[in-house]
Design a protein around this motif. Structure first.
Motif, PDB file in Angstrom:
ATOM      1  N   ILE A 108       0.849  -1.195   0.000  1.00 17.99           N
ATOM      2  CA  ILE A 108       0.000   0.000   0.000  1.00 17.99           C
ATOM      3  C   ILE A 108       0.880   1.238   0.000  1.00 17.99           C
ATOM      4  N   TRP A 109       1.906   1.251   0.847  1.00 17.15           N
ATOM      5  CA  TRP A 109       2.819   2.405   0.908  1.00 17.15           C
ATOM      6  C   TRP A 109       3.481   2.639  -0.441  1.00 17.15           C
ATOM      7  N   GLN A 110       3.883   1.545  -1.112  1.00 19.18           N
ATOM      8  CA  GLN A 110       4.546   1.689  -2.418  1.00 19.18           C
ATOM      9  C   GLN A 110       3.599   2.288  -3.456  1.00 19.18           C
ATOM     10  N   VAL A 111       2.353   1.855  -3.448  1.00 18.12           N
ATOM     11  CA  VAL A 111       1.379   2.388  -4.406  1.00 18.12           C
ATOM     12  C   VAL A 111       1.125   3.866  -4.122  1.00 18.12           C
ATOM     13  N   VAL A 112       0.908   4.211  -2.855  1.00 15.63           N
ATOM     14  CA  VAL A 112       0.647   5.615  -2.499  1.00 15.63           C
ATOM     15  C   VAL A 112       1.848   6.481  -2.879  1.00 15.63           C
ATOM     16  N   ALA A 113       3.046   5.976  -2.662  1.00 14.02           N
ATOM     17  CA  ALA A 113       4.259   6.732  -3.002  1.00 14.02           C
ATOM     18  C   ALA A 113       4.350   6.984  -4.507  1.00 14.02           C
ATOM     19  N   ALA A 114       3.715   6.136  -5.308  1.00 15.23           N
ATOM     20  CA  ALA A 114       3.801   6.259  -6.765  1.00 15.23           C
ATOM     21  C   ALA A 114       2.762   7.210  -7.363  1.00 15.23           C
ATOM     22  N   ILE A 115       1.780   7.656  -6.571  1.00  9.68           N
ATOM     23  CA  ILE A 115       0.758   8.563  -7.106  1.00  9.68           C
ATOM     24  C   ILE A 115       1.443   9.877  -7.477  1.00  9.68           C
ATOM     25  N   PRO A 116       1.338  10.297  -8.723  1.00 10.30           N
ATOM     26  CA  PRO A 116       2.058  11.504  -9.157  1.00 10.30           C
ATOM     27  C   PRO A 116       1.505  12.800  -8.547  1.00 10.30           C
ATOM     28  N   VAL A 117       2.361  13.788  -8.479  1.00 11.73           N
ATOM     29  CA  VAL A 117       1.963  15.130  -8.045  1.00 11.73           C
ATOM     30  C   VAL A 117       0.808  15.601  -8.914  1.00 11.73           C
ATOM     31  N   GLY A 118      -0.213  16.179  -8.295  1.00 13.80           N
ATOM     32  CA  GLY A 118      -1.349  16.707  -9.046  1.00 13.80           C
ATOM     33  C   GLY A 118      -2.402  15.681  -9.411  1.00 13.80           C
ATOM     34  N   LYS A 119      -2.254  14.456  -8.910  1.00  8.84           N
ATOM     35  CA  LYS A 119      -3.222  13.386  -9.176  1.00  8.84           C
ATOM     36  C   LYS A 119      -3.695  12.796  -7.853  1.00  8.84           C
ATOM     37  N   VAL A 120      -4.846  12.119  -7.894  1.00 10.39           N
ATOM     38  CA  VAL A 120      -5.352  11.409  -6.729  1.00 10.39           C
ATOM     39  C   VAL A 120      -5.703   9.986  -7.135  1.00 10.39           C
TER      40      VAL A 120
ATOM     41  N   ARG B 194       6.498  11.369   4.967  1.00 13.55           N
ATOM     42  CA  ARG B 194       6.721  11.978   3.655  1.00 13.55           C
ATOM     43  C   ARG B 194       5.848  11.313   2.591  1.00 13.55           C
ATOM     44  N   LEU B 195       5.129  10.262   2.980  1.00 15.62           N
ATOM     45  CA  LEU B 195       4.247   9.562   2.050  1.00 15.62           C
ATOM     46  C   LEU B 195       3.077  10.485   1.685  1.00 15.62           C
ATOM     47  N   PRO B 196       2.741  10.622   0.412  1.00 16.49           N
ATOM     48  CA  PRO B 196       1.671  11.547   0.004  1.00 16.49           C
ATOM     49  C   PRO B 196       0.266  10.990   0.256  1.00 16.49           C
ATOM     50  N   TRP B 197      -0.036  10.690   1.497  1.00 14.54           N
ATOM     51  CA  TRP B 197      -1.339  10.138   1.916  1.00 14.54           C
ATOM     52  C   TRP B 197      -2.506  11.005   1.453  1.00 14.54           C
ATOM     53  N   PHE B 198      -2.247  12.298   1.341  1.00 15.61           N
ATOM     54  CA  PHE B 198      -3.307  13.259   1.004  1.00 15.61           C
ATOM     55  C   PHE B 198      -3.817  13.086  -0.418  1.00 15.61           C
ATOM     56  N   ARG B 199      -3.121  12.310  -1.231  1.00 12.59           N
ATOM     57  CA  ARG B 199      -3.548  12.068  -2.610  1.00 12.59           C
ATOM     58  C   ARG B 199      -4.557  10.932  -2.723  1.00 12.59           C
TER      59      ARG B 199
END
Length: 103
Positions: free
Chosen positions: A10-22, A53-58
Motif C-alpha cells: 500500500i505504501w509503495q502504491v501511495v508513493a507512486a501517485i504523481p503530483v497533481g493526481k489522486v 513523507r508519504l503523500p497520503w493526502f492524494r
C-alpha cells in the motif's frame, strides 16, 4: 508499529501517485494486490506518523471526497496539500474525471 504485510505494498502504491493526481482507496487496494480492501488502505494511512513523507493526502474515497471529518485539522491539511499541487477541491470533493491517476 505492528502492521499488516499488505501495508508495504500500500505504501509503495501511495508513493507512486504523481503530483497533481489522486487515487481512490479502492484503486490503491487493487494496485497493492488486495482488491476489495479499501478499508485496509484507510486503516494503513490513518496509522502513518504525522511527519510522514508519504503523500497520503492524494488518496480520496470512491466519489472523490475527502474522507476525514469536514473542518478537522486533517481535512484542512489534505485540502491545502492537494490545492498546493494544483488539484481543485470543491466542497471537499475532487473531480475524479480530471484528477484521477490512471496507473
Amino acid at each position: 508499529m505492528a502492521h499488516n504485510p499488505a501495508y508495504e505494498m500500500i505504501w509503495q502504491v501511495v508513493a507512486a501517485i504523481p503530483v497533481g493526481k489522486v487515487a481512490t482507496y479502492g484503486q490503491v487496494a487493487e494496485q497493492a494486490g488486495v482488491p476489495g480492501a479499501a478499508r485496509l488502505v484507510g486503516r494503513c494511512l490513518s496509522q502513518l506518523p504525522g511527519d510522514t513523507r508519504l503523500p497520503w493526502f492524494r488518496v480520496v474515497n470512491a466519489s472523490g471526497r475527502i474522507s476525514l471529518p469536514v473542518g478537522s485539522e486533517g481535512y484542512l491539511r489534505q485540502v491545502e496539500m492537494l490545492q498546493e499541487e494544483g488539484v481543485a477541491v470543491l466542497h471537499g470533493r475532487v473531480r475524479l474525471a480530471d484528477f484521477r491517476w490512471r496507473c
